[in-house]
Motif scaffolding. Structure first.
Motif, PDB file in Angstrom:
ATOM      1  N   ILE A 207       0.838  -1.198   0.000  1.00 60.14           N
ATOM      2  CA  ILE A 207       0.000   0.000   0.000  1.00 60.14           C
ATOM      3  C   ILE A 207       0.875   1.251   0.000  1.00 60.14           C
ATOM      4  O   ILE A 207       0.597   2.227  -0.720  1.00 60.14           O
ATOM      5  CB  ILE A 207      -0.972  -0.016   1.197  1.00 60.14           C
ATOM      6  CG1 ILE A 207      -2.008  -1.141   1.005  1.00 60.14           C
ATOM      7  CG2 ILE A 207      -1.658   1.332   1.364  1.00 60.14           C
ATOM      8  CD1 ILE A 207      -2.874  -1.393   2.232  1.00 60.14           C
ATOM      9  N   ALA A 208       1.956   1.210   0.773  1.00 61.29           N
ATOM     10  CA  ALA A 208       2.887   2.341   0.763  1.00 61.29           C
ATOM     11  C   ALA A 208       3.509   2.526  -0.609  1.00 61.29           C
ATOM     12  O   ALA A 208       3.869   3.644  -1.002  1.00 61.29           O
ATOM     13  CB  ALA A 208       3.983   2.117   1.816  1.00 61.29           C
ATOM     14  N   GLY A 209       3.621   1.423  -1.375  1.00 63.45           N
ATOM     15  CA  GLY A 209       4.192   1.487  -2.710  1.00 63.45           C
ATOM     16  C   GLY A 209       3.199   1.870  -3.784  1.00 63.45           C
ATOM     17  O   GLY A 209       3.578   1.984  -4.950  1.00 63.45           O
ATOM     18  N   GLY A 210       1.933   2.041  -3.411  1.00 63.53           N
ATOM     19  CA  GLY A 210       0.950   2.515  -4.380  1.00 63.53           C
ATOM     20  C   GLY A 210      -0.204   1.579  -4.695  1.00 63.53           C
ATOM     21  O   GLY A 210      -1.100   1.945  -5.460  1.00 63.53           O
ATOM     22  N   ARG A 211      -0.242   0.362  -4.123  1.00 68.75           N
ATOM     23  CA  ARG A 211      -1.374  -0.528  -4.380  1.00 68.75           C
ATOM     24  C   ARG A 211      -2.605  -0.013  -3.638  1.00 68.75           C
ATOM     25  O   ARG A 211      -2.516   0.563  -2.553  1.00 68.75           O
ATOM     26  CB  ARG A 211      -1.081  -1.959  -3.906  1.00 68.75           C
ATOM     27  CG  ARG A 211       0.142  -2.615  -4.477  1.00 68.75           C
ATOM     28  CD  ARG A 211       0.051  -2.956  -5.940  1.00 68.75           C
ATOM     29  NE  ARG A 211      -0.792  -4.070  -6.281  1.00 68.75           N
ATOM     30  CZ  ARG A 211      -0.565  -4.880  -7.316  1.00 68.75           C
ATOM     31  NH1 ARG A 211       0.511  -4.690  -8.086  1.00 68.75           N
ATOM     32  NH2 ARG A 211      -1.389  -5.848  -7.602  1.00 68.75           N
ATOM     33  N   SER A 212      -3.764  -0.245  -4.223  1.00 70.79           N
ATOM     34  CA  SER A 212      -5.001   0.195  -3.599  1.00 70.79           C
ATOM     35  C   SER A 212      -5.355  -0.683  -2.404  1.00 70.79           C
ATOM     36  O   SER A 212      -5.311  -1.921  -2.508  1.00 70.79           O
ATOM     37  CB  SER A 212      -6.146   0.132  -4.603  1.00 70.79           C
ATOM     38  OG  SER A 212      -7.393   0.310  -3.958  1.00 70.79           O
ATOM     39  N   PRO A 213      -5.736  -0.076  -1.277  1.00 68.01           N
ATOM     40  CA  PRO A 213      -6.175  -0.885  -0.129  1.00 68.01           C
ATOM     41  C   PRO A 213      -7.406  -1.730  -0.439  1.00 68.01           C
ATOM     42  O   PRO A 213      -7.643  -2.749   0.217  1.00 68.01           O
ATOM     43  CB  PRO A 213      -6.494   0.169   0.939  1.00 68.01           C
ATOM     44  CG  PRO A 213      -5.721   1.379   0.528  1.00 68.01           C
ATOM     45  CD  PRO A 213      -5.707   1.353  -0.980  1.00 68.01           C
ATOM     46  N   ALA A 214      -8.173  -1.318  -1.459  1.00 66.17           N
ATOM     47  CA  ALA A 214      -9.400  -2.036  -1.806  1.00 66.17           C
ATOM     48  C   ALA A 214      -9.167  -3.162  -2.806  1.00 66.17           C
ATOM     49  O   ALA A 214     -10.112  -3.847  -3.199  1.00 66.17           O
ATOM     50  CB  ALA A 214     -10.422  -1.054  -2.376  1.00 66.17           C
TER      51      ALA A 214
END
Length: 271
Positions: free
Chosen positions: A195-202
């Protein structure tokens, strides 16, 4: 009856490094089945089940060399030394691993040791859980219109923690689908890094345990909730984690859950 005399002959003094697949014995290759019929000694991992070992020829020695995270396990150096010693004694040695020996199975390490010791060896690839296990879970590794790339990675480094020598930002951005081996115990840290790298939490996540076996179970979540879901659902290893939009296809592609009835079960398992 088909004639299989085109298969290689297992010579004394050789070591064959073989993959048994994710668990379902019907996923064994012909080469691995033949090796089980010819071997003098089968040095097998913890993930190789009894249904696979039924194909070992009578009189062959079964030698357990399992390695499981967080549990007492055989040392890799001892396993390698055993393979070399047995081969030098003139045995036909089958080193049998779950999945594929070269996919997070330390097969490359063992092959290097055999090569440096002058032991002839053959590699028999197997169906890795990152492909076969996903298929049994109703999740294609690639799907036109969704992803043209997939990344395989381990969630368990040599020190037992999520590997810090990976560029998690690049992994997060690099492929629409991520397939993670040995990541169940570290899902919270993995999700945080992604998530910190840009993936969506959803983003959808599926966790497939005991892939291809009758005990197979699939749990779905999102990247943000996966760690909590794993804890709540008491998900245990061995398990594969797949992250990406392909997970949404399970609603239609869960062929095990939708279509595999008593009639399709093996004869030995029918009531």
């Amino acid at each position: 009856m088909a004639d299989f005399d085109f298969l290689p002959v297992f010579q004394p003094g050789w070591v064959w490094l073989a993959g048994a697949g994710p668990g379902d014995p019907s996923l064994l290759t012909l080469g691995v089945h033949s090796a089980l019929q010819q071997a003098d000694v089968v040095v097998h991992d913890a993930l190789v089940g009894g249904d696979v070992l039924r194909f070992v020829r009578p009189g062959a020695l079964l030698d357990y060399a399992g390695k499981r995270g967080g549990r007492p396990s055989c040392r890799q150096d001892d396993i390698t030394a055993k393979l070399i010693s047995l081969a030098r004694a003139g045995k036909r040695v089958l080193r049998l691993k779950g999945g594929d020996p070269f996919m997070f199975g330390r097969g490359g390490e063992e092959a290097l040791a055999l090569s440096r010791a002058g032991i002839p060896f053959r590699v028999l690839p197997g169906v890795t859980a990152g492909i076969g296990g996903l298929a049994y879970g109703g999740v294609p590794a690639t799907h036109r219109g969704i992803n043209a790339a997939v990344t395989f990675l381990t969630g368990h480094g040599a020190d037992g923690a999520p590997p810090d020598d990976l560029d998690w930002g690049a992994i997060a951005r690099g492929a629409p689908v991520l397939v993670i081996y040995m990541g169940v115990h570290h899902m919270a840290g993995i999700a945080e890094r992604l998530i910190a790298g840009g993936r969506s939490p959803a983003e959808p996540v599926a966790v497939i345990t005991d892939a291809s076996l009758p005990s197979q179970r699939v749990v779905e979540a999102t990247l943000a909730t996966a760690a909590a879901t794993i804890a709540t659902e008491a998900v245990r290893a061995p398990a594969m984690i797949v992250i990406g939009e392909v997970v949404r296809l399970r609603a239609e592609l869960d062929w095990v859950g939708r279509f595999v009835t008593q009639a399709e079960q093996p004869l030995a398992q029918r009531a």
